[in-house]
Scaffold this motif. Structure first.
Motif, short mmCIF file in Angstrom:
data_model
loop_
_atom_site.label_atom_id
_atom_site.label_comp_id
_atom_site.label_asym_id
_atom_site.label_seq_id
_atom_site.Cartn_x
_atom_site.Cartn_y
_atom_site.Cartn_z
N VAL A 150 0.84 -1.21 0.00
CA VAL A 150 0.00 0.00 0.00
C VAL A 150 0.87 1.25 0.00
O VAL A 150 0.58 2.23 -0.71
N GLU A 151 1.93 1.24 0.77
CA GLU A 151 2.84 2.39 0.78
C GLU A 151 3.44 2.63 -0.61
O GLU A 151 3.55 3.76 -1.07
N THR A 152 3.81 1.54 -1.27
CA THR A 152 4.34 1.65 -2.64
C THR A 152 3.30 2.23 -3.57
O THR A 152 3.60 3.09 -4.42
N VAL A 200 -6.49 -6.67 5.82
CA VAL A 200 -5.34 -6.28 6.65
C VAL A 200 -5.51 -4.83 7.05
O VAL A 200 -5.82 -3.96 6.22
N ASN A 201 -5.30 -4.55 8.31
CA ASN A 201 -5.43 -3.18 8.82
C ASN A 201 -4.15 -2.40 8.53
O ASN A 201 -3.06 -2.82 8.89
N THR A 202 -4.28 -1.28 7.85
CA THR A 202 -3.15 -0.39 7.56
C THR A 202 -3.50 1.02 8.01
O THR A 202 -4.65 1.29 8.39
N ARG A 203 -2.55 1.90 7.93
CA ARG A 203 -2.80 3.29 8.32
C ARG A 203 -3.78 3.96 7.38
O ARG A 203 -4.30 5.05 7.67
N TYR A 204 -4.04 3.34 6.21
CA TYR A 204 -4.98 3.92 5.24
C TYR A 204 -6.32 3.20 5.25
O TYR A 204 -7.14 3.39 4.36
N GLY A 205 -6.54 2.35 6.25
CA GLY A 205 -7.79 1.62 6.35
C GLY A 205 -7.59 0.14 6.09
O GLY A 205 -6.47 -0.36 5.97
N MET A 206 -8.69 -0.56 5.98
CA MET A 206 -8.65 -2.00 5.75
C MET A 206 -8.39 -2.29 4.27
O MET A 206 -9.02 -1.70 3.39
N GLU A 254 -5.30 -3.12 -4.13
CA GLU A 254 -6.21 -4.26 -3.99
C GLU A 254 -6.45 -4.97 -5.31
O GLU A 254 -6.53 -6.21 -5.35
N GLN A 255 -6.58 -4.21 -6.39
CA GLN A 255 -6.99 -4.80 -7.66
C GLN A 255 -5.82 -5.19 -8.57
O GLN A 255 -5.94 -6.11 -9.37
N MET A 256 -4.68 -4.48 -8.46
CA MET A 256 -3.58 -4.70 -9.40
C MET A 256 -2.24 -4.95 -8.73
O MET A 256 -1.23 -5.09 -9.40
N GLY A 257 -2.20 -5.00 -7.40
CA GLY A 257 -0.94 -5.18 -6.68
C GLY A 257 -0.30 -6.54 -6.93
O GLY A 257 -0.98 -7.54 -7.15
#
Length: 478
Positions: free
Chosen positions: A133-135, A325-331, A283-286
């Motif tokens: 997500v950070e990337t 997964v819980n991240t600083r940007y949400g689930m 979520e869709q392309m990682g």
């Protein structure tokens, strides 16, 4: 570029190897690229491994196909995760990295051996999703920066001109004609300064600029959630409490201009929008590349399987199966993230992985060991070929370096020989050997009077023969 003659190969640097196409060449949109075209793009950087290229090309194309499906069907179409099996240095990581760059997807590479089972000190497996997500955030933010770059530069230019020529205060009761004349004079002066600023004539002039400094103490907290996540969240929450301080700093116009451009860019970018787009893209392309998966494969022994290794597999399993997964940007949902796992499997085999994890890696690709002829191609054919890199590096010193065909053959032969006699590390052996071959030249390059240097087989043999003959020495040096 590579120009080939009967006796000599002369390689000239062409591009920096950081983009998937030549300068000026238009790459088709990913939606229009067939699996065959994807393989062609991968061929520009990776020699051989046709089966692996086909597998990842189909996996990437399936993601495009899924985007075109009705939502109710697309939700059930899960990515076909891939397990690459093969020795080190044959291109496993490079295939995944180039694939992600080609598709413009968020991509992270992690080592399975770095993770520990829940309850032990170390990185938890969910951190790979946070890293993804950070990337993705960084990628989307860079795209938005490109969009607002011109506006930010214009706004920064106006602020620099305000520093050089502060707005004049008009005296009360000033006649209209005098007020208009003063404004016109100020505008003419401002335009002259604008021209000088754009020409770089004011770059070294010093000005006082008010900059923001965050007074924030440094601390870390270790918890069940992991060091990195709690650390970031608490800093974000407390940043408002500690506030920001402004301080005047003397700096050159050039530095002030760069600082103000960054400040204006941050004003123009909607970080909520960036986060929303980045989370969806992750979520869709990682793509998550899990290397050294064989290192956590349970090995049967007299005391039974290694439970901690199996524990890591069981922690990875729900992420690959699909969880939040819980991240600083949400689930973040992991259902549609593509996982590419890789391992050498020297002392283990894929069947040593827990059955559930094996089932989530349905596409198996066996990578082929590299031969001498593969090394020759690796040295010369890819856009970022090693020989091209060294030619470009030495060209900065004014040295025109060329390699004869027999020199390239000799380097490939030495690499094959050392790999057979010691550990087989694949194409990575070429880095070590080329560095040794060019060690003396790299050191002497700035002082050379003769700026044209030809590397032939005799020169390669002279630099390497003694080391290769002495197996004990080559084990440490090559």
């Amino acid at each position: 570029m590579a120009i080939k003659t009967d006796k000599e190969i002369t390689l000239f640097p062409g591009g920096n190897g950081s983009v998937p196409v030549e300068e000026g060449e238009l790459l088709p949109a990913l939606d229009d690229m067939t699996p065959r075209e994807i393989v062609v793009e991968l061929d520009k950087y990776i020699v051989g491994q046709a089966a692996a290229k086909r597998a990842v090309a189909v996996a990437l194309r399936n993601r495009v196909r899924r985007q075109k499906l009705p939502p109710e069907i697309a939700e059930d179409v899960l990515p076909k995760n891939i397990l690459m099996i093969g020795p080190t240095g044959v291109g496993k990581t490079e295939i995944a990295r180039r694939l992600a760059r080609l598709a413009g997807c968020p991509f992270v590479k992690v080592e399975a051996s770095k993770y520990t089972e829940v309850g032990y000190v170390g990185r938890d497996v969910e951190s790979m999703v946070r890293d993804l997500v950070e990337t993705s955030i960084d990628m989307v933010r860079e795209e938005k920066l490109d969009e607002v770059a011109d506006r930010a530069e214009q706004a920064a230019e106006e602020r620099v001109l305000d520093l050089l020529l502060p707005p004049q205060v008009e005296a009360p009761g000033m006649p209209d004609a005098e007020r208009v004349a003063q404004r016109e004079q100020t505008q003419r002066t401002r335009e002259k300064l604008r021209i000088q600023l754009r020409e770089g004539k004011l770059d070294q002039r010093m000005v006082d600029l008010e900059v923001r400094e965050r007074a924030m103490p440094s601390f870390e907290i270790i918890s069940n959630q992991g060091v990195e996540e709690m650390d970031v969240n608490l800093k974000d929450m407390l940043s408002g409490f500690f506030g920001q301080q402004k301080k005047k700093r003397k700096m050159s116009i050039a530095d002030a201009f760069e600082y103000l451009i960054q400040e204006e860019e941050n004003k123009l970018i909607d970080m909520d929008q960036v986060t929303r787009i980045a989370v969806e893209r992750a979520e869709q392309m990682g793509i998550i590349f899990v290397d050294e998966i064989d290192k956590v494969a349970g090995r049967e022994s007299g005391h039974g399987p290694d439970v901690s290794r199996e524990g890591v597999q069981r922690d990875i399993l729900p992420i690959i199966e699909g969880t939040t997964v819980n991240t600083r940007y949400g689930m973040i949902r992991t259902d549609h993230i593509l996982f590419i796992a890789a391992g050498a499997f020297h002392v283990t085999k894929p069947s040593d992985l827990i059955p559930e994890l094996q089932g989530r890696l349905p596409i198996r690709v066996e990578m082929q060991s590299l031969k001498e002829e593969d090394f020759v191609r690796i040295l010369t054919e890819p856009k970022n070929a090693l020989i091209k890199q060294y030619i470009a590096l030495l060209e900065t010193e004014g040295v025109k370096l060329t390699f004869t065909e027999d020199a390239v053959q000799a380097i490939a032969r030495f690499a094959t020989s050392v790999n057979e006699q010691t550990e087989n590390i694949g194409a990575r052996r070429l880095h070590t050997i080329l560095e040794k071959v060019l060690d003396e030249l790299s050191f002497e390059a700035p002082d050379l009077k003769k700026k044209t240097v030809k590397i032939d087989a005799a020169y390669v043999n002279k630099q390497l023969a003694d080391i290769v003959k002495n197996q004990d020495l080559s084990r440490y040096i090559l």
